[in-house]
Design a protein around this motif. Structure first.
Motif, PDB file in Angstrom:
ATOM      1  N   ASN A  91       0.853  -1.170   0.000  1.00  0.00           N
ATOM      2  CA  ASN A  91       0.000   0.000   0.000  1.00  0.00           C
ATOM      3  C   ASN A  91       0.895   1.228   0.000  1.00  0.00           C
ATOM      4  O   ASN A  91       1.777   1.362   0.846  1.00  0.00           O
ATOM      5  CB  ASN A  91      -0.913   0.000   1.224  1.00  0.00           C
ATOM      6  N   THR A 106       1.407  -5.269   3.389  1.00  0.00           N
ATOM      7  CA  THR A 106      -0.008  -5.448   3.697  1.00  0.00           C
ATOM      8  C   THR A 106      -0.284  -6.862   4.176  1.00  0.00           C
ATOM      9  O   THR A 106       0.522  -7.770   3.976  1.00  0.00           O
ATOM     10  CB  THR A 106      -0.884  -5.179   2.454  1.00  0.00           C
ATOM     11  N   ASP A 175      -3.429   0.373  -3.536  1.00  0.00           N
ATOM     12  CA  ASP A 175      -2.886  -0.985  -3.505  1.00  0.00           C
ATOM     13  C   ASP A 175      -2.167  -1.276  -4.812  1.00  0.00           C
ATOM     14  O   ASP A 175      -2.702  -1.027  -5.898  1.00  0.00           O
ATOM     15  CB  ASP A 175      -4.003  -2.020  -3.327  1.00  0.00           C
TER      16      ASP A 175
END
Length: 195
Positions: A91, A106, A175
């Motif tokens: 991220n 993440t 993302d």
């Protein structure tokens, strides 16, 4: 002749009904994992229902069906498909330059429409390889391949104005799937589109 067709037609209707019942919400044959032969079409109509499978960790995937929550487990898509060696979901929460990416690792989390990627830990920095490729994706624009400078421009615009649809390229969630070489440099990035 019409009399002999009736039993055949009835048999086809029964077989079709069993075939449709085999495609229920728990049937794994249509979840992107391939299909296996089913025996539901040959089971007699009076056969008792099989016992429920033991509860386990949710395994919904971005390409599959959501996990069931009947046993108190989280509902939704909860587990990402495995990535090739050297790739991971990150991220991007801080500005980046044309030479380096700042990101957080993440962990998978249950999402309604797809697996969520929650940032964890401290921010990290990785240098861009000289030939880094960026693949920008959005639900409102066609995919776009960019170099390191344009990738940094896009990331920085989206951090400054999340949800921006009018800048260099429409923003998504932050993302990215990132490929790292053996020295830890970023060689390729794929933006994950989100609405």
């Amino acid at each position: 002749m019409p009399v002999s067709r009736r039993p055949l037609a009835a048999a086809l209707v029964v077989a079709a009904a069993f075939g449709l019942a085999a495609c229920g919400p728990d049937d794994p044959s249509d979840n992107g994992q391939g299909s296996a032969p089913t025996t539901a079409a040959t089971a007699p109509a009076s056969a008792p229902a099989s016992p429920a499978a033991p509860a386990g960790k949710p395994t919904g995937k971005a390409s599959g069906k959501p996990s069931a929550g009947a046993s108190g487990e989280p509902e939704g898509f909860c587990t990402s498909d495995p990535l090739p060696a050297g790739q991971k979901w990150v991220n991007v929460e801080k500005g980046t330059t044309a030479t380096a990416l700042t990101y957080k690792e993440t962990k998978d989390a249950c999402g309604v429409d797809d697996v969520a990627h929650e940032p964890v830990g401290a921010a990290k920095t990785a240098q861009f390889a000289p030939t880094v490729k960026g693949h920008l994706r959005s639900v409102v624009a066609p995919p776009k391949e960019v170099n390191a400078a344009d990738l940094a421009k896009h990331i920085n615009e989206c951090i400054t104005t999340p949800g921006n649809q009018k800048g260099f390229y429409p923003c998504s969630s932050g993302d990215y799937k990132v490929a790292f070489d053996a020295s830890g440099k970023v060689t390729e990035m794929w933006e994950r589109p989100s609405s």
